[in-house]
Write a protein that holds these residues in place. Structure first.
Motif, mmCIF file in Angstrom:
data_model
loop_
_atom_site.group_PDB
_atom_site.id
_atom_site.type_symbol
_atom_site.label_atom_id
_atom_site.label_comp_id
_atom_site.label_asym_id
_atom_site.label_seq_id
_atom_site.Cartn_x
_atom_site.Cartn_y
_atom_site.Cartn_z
ATOM 1 N N UNK A 61 0.833 -1.202 0.000
ATOM 2 C CA UNK A 61 0.000 0.000 0.000
ATOM 3 C C UNK A 61 0.873 1.259 0.000
ATOM 4 N N UNK A 62 0.378 2.378 -0.525
ATOM 5 C CA UNK A 62 1.168 3.615 -0.547
ATOM 6 C C UNK A 62 1.786 3.925 0.818
ATOM 7 N N UNK A 63 3.069 4.288 0.781
ATOM 8 C CA UNK A 63 3.778 4.588 2.019
ATOM 9 C C UNK A 63 4.387 3.372 2.688
ATOM 10 N N UNK A 64 4.148 2.187 2.139
ATOM 11 C CA UNK A 64 4.634 0.937 2.709
ATOM 12 C C UNK A 64 5.568 0.240 1.715
ATOM 13 N N UNK A 65 6.459 -0.582 2.249
ATOM 14 C CA UNK A 65 7.280 -1.432 1.397
ATOM 15 C C UNK A 65 8.010 -0.653 0.322
ATOM 16 N N UNK A 195 10.897 -3.837 3.515
ATOM 17 C CA UNK A 195 10.705 -2.708 4.427
ATOM 18 C C UNK A 195 11.929 -1.839 4.619
ATOM 19 N N UNK A 196 13.088 -2.275 4.110
ATOM 20 C CA UNK A 196 14.320 -1.522 4.352
ATOM 21 C C UNK A 196 15.068 -1.280 3.049
ATOM 22 N N UNK A 197 15.969 -0.301 3.103
ATOM 23 C CA UNK A 197 16.866 -0.018 1.986
ATOM 24 C C UNK A 197 18.245 0.273 2.558
ATOM 25 N N UNK A 198 19.319 -0.072 1.812
ATOM 26 C CA UNK A 198 20.671 0.201 2.325
ATOM 27 C C UNK A 198 20.965 1.695 2.349
ATOM 28 N N UNK A 199 21.770 2.094 3.303
ATOM 29 C CA UNK A 199 22.166 3.494 3.441
ATOM 30 C C UNK A 199 23.501 3.685 2.732
ATOM 31 N N UNK A 200 23.527 4.579 1.753
ATOM 32 C CA UNK A 200 24.750 4.826 0.995
ATOM 33 C C UNK A 200 25.865 5.338 1.876
ATOM 34 N N UNK A 201 27.057 4.818 1.663
ATOM 35 C CA UNK A 201 28.219 5.286 2.406
ATOM 36 C C UNK A 201 28.377 4.697 3.785
#
Length: 299
Positions: A61-65, A195-201
């Motif tokens: 849903x919008x705002x999720x995943x 639910x997550x994404x890697x943080x650059x750097x």
């Protein structure tokens, strides 16, 4: 037989809605809508146990995943999600479909089925019935608190960087920091993957992609009496299965509404907590399968 699993980005005016489909598009479609702060991964373990004769469309849903957030700076209202349901219907060019919704996703599915009964063939509600109601005596304070909380969230987003976590820390939060009880590690991993994404750097750090405004959703501010009367005027007409967990607060608080339901609504109780469909899908799958495969429902 193995499922064919596909990732799709459905274009919408504010960005896209991420969708994970299972099966053959020519089979009867089932939209799968998750609960608040979850994502399409909540259905991975359940769908794996369901008949492979359906086309499952599991939605972030919008705002999720992996889906875009709604436009910034304004509160998020439950009725906004009706637009998302309509956009998905139009994208997949469907006139009839089943809705399977957990918690918040099921609540919106219930509303959609009242508004557009001609499109909903069956409705499966997993520990869900209606959006949370607000007694009239709380109305002003409730709305005031929601608006004040929105301003507080906006201030935090403007002045702070989102926190970061190792994968293990993020998994721990998904598994143990839930409002309705803990879930097993496998169930938590299905959610965390989207639910997550890697943080650059950074060195192996991640941040959650969830829209923080979702912690302060504004539902239609109506009381239970209004909902009951609205259901009498605009009932859910399709065959409906409501599966409630024995630990659910819904078992205790919605007697007035459930007494209004007709013969097309079937209730089932299962052992477990609010997320039993993901935590212990083997308890839920046989009930859903029987309902989906039934050719003739008593209406």
């Amino acid at each position: 037989m193995e499922y064919s699993v596909t990732e799709i980005k459905v274009p919408v005016p504010w960005g896209h809605i991420a969708v994970k489909t299972w099966g053959n598009p020519d089979d009867p479609p089932i939209f799968c809508f998750h609960g608040i702060l979850d994502n399409a991964g909540a259905f991975d373990r359940l769908i794996a146990l369901l008949p492979k004769t359906f086309y499952y469309i599991a939605v972030d849903l919008p705002g999720h995943g992996r889906s875009s957030h709604f436009p910034a700076h304004l509160p998020v209202y439950t009725t906004n999600y009706i637009l998302a349901y309509k956009a998905l219907k139009e994208y997949f060019k469907l006139e009839k479909f089943t809705i399977m919704g957990h918690s918040y996703g099921g609540q919106i599915g219930f509303m959609y089925s009242q508004m557009y009964p001609q499109h909903v063939e069956r409705l499966v509600l997993l520990d869900a019935i209606i959006p949370i109601t607000v007694p009239t005596s709380w109305f002003i304070d409730h709305l005031k608190d929601k608006l004040e909380m929105h301003c507080e969230i906006e201030s935090k987003l403007a002045s702070r960087q989102p926190p970061t976590y190792t994968y293990a820390e993020a998994l721990n939060r998904v598994q143990f920091s839930r409002n309705w009880g803990t879930i097993c590690e496998d169930a938590a991993k299905c959610l965390l993957n989207r639910a997550i994404e890697p943080v650059g750097g950074s060195d192996g750090k991640f941040r959650f992609t969830i829209d923080q405004r979702l912690k302060n959703i504004i539902n239609p501010t109506v009381d239970l009496r209004y909902v009951v009367e609205a259901y009498k005027t605009s009932p859910v007409c399709c065959p409906t299965l409501i599966i409630l967990s024995k630990q659910s607060v819904l078992n205790k608080n919605f007697g007035r509404l459930t007494k209004s339901f007709g013969k097309n609504v079937v209730f089932k109780l299962v052992d477990g907590n609010h997320d039993v469909h993901n935590d212990k899908p083997e308890l839920v799958a046989p009930l859903v399968e029987k309902f989906l495969l039934c050719k003739r429902h008593k209406l």
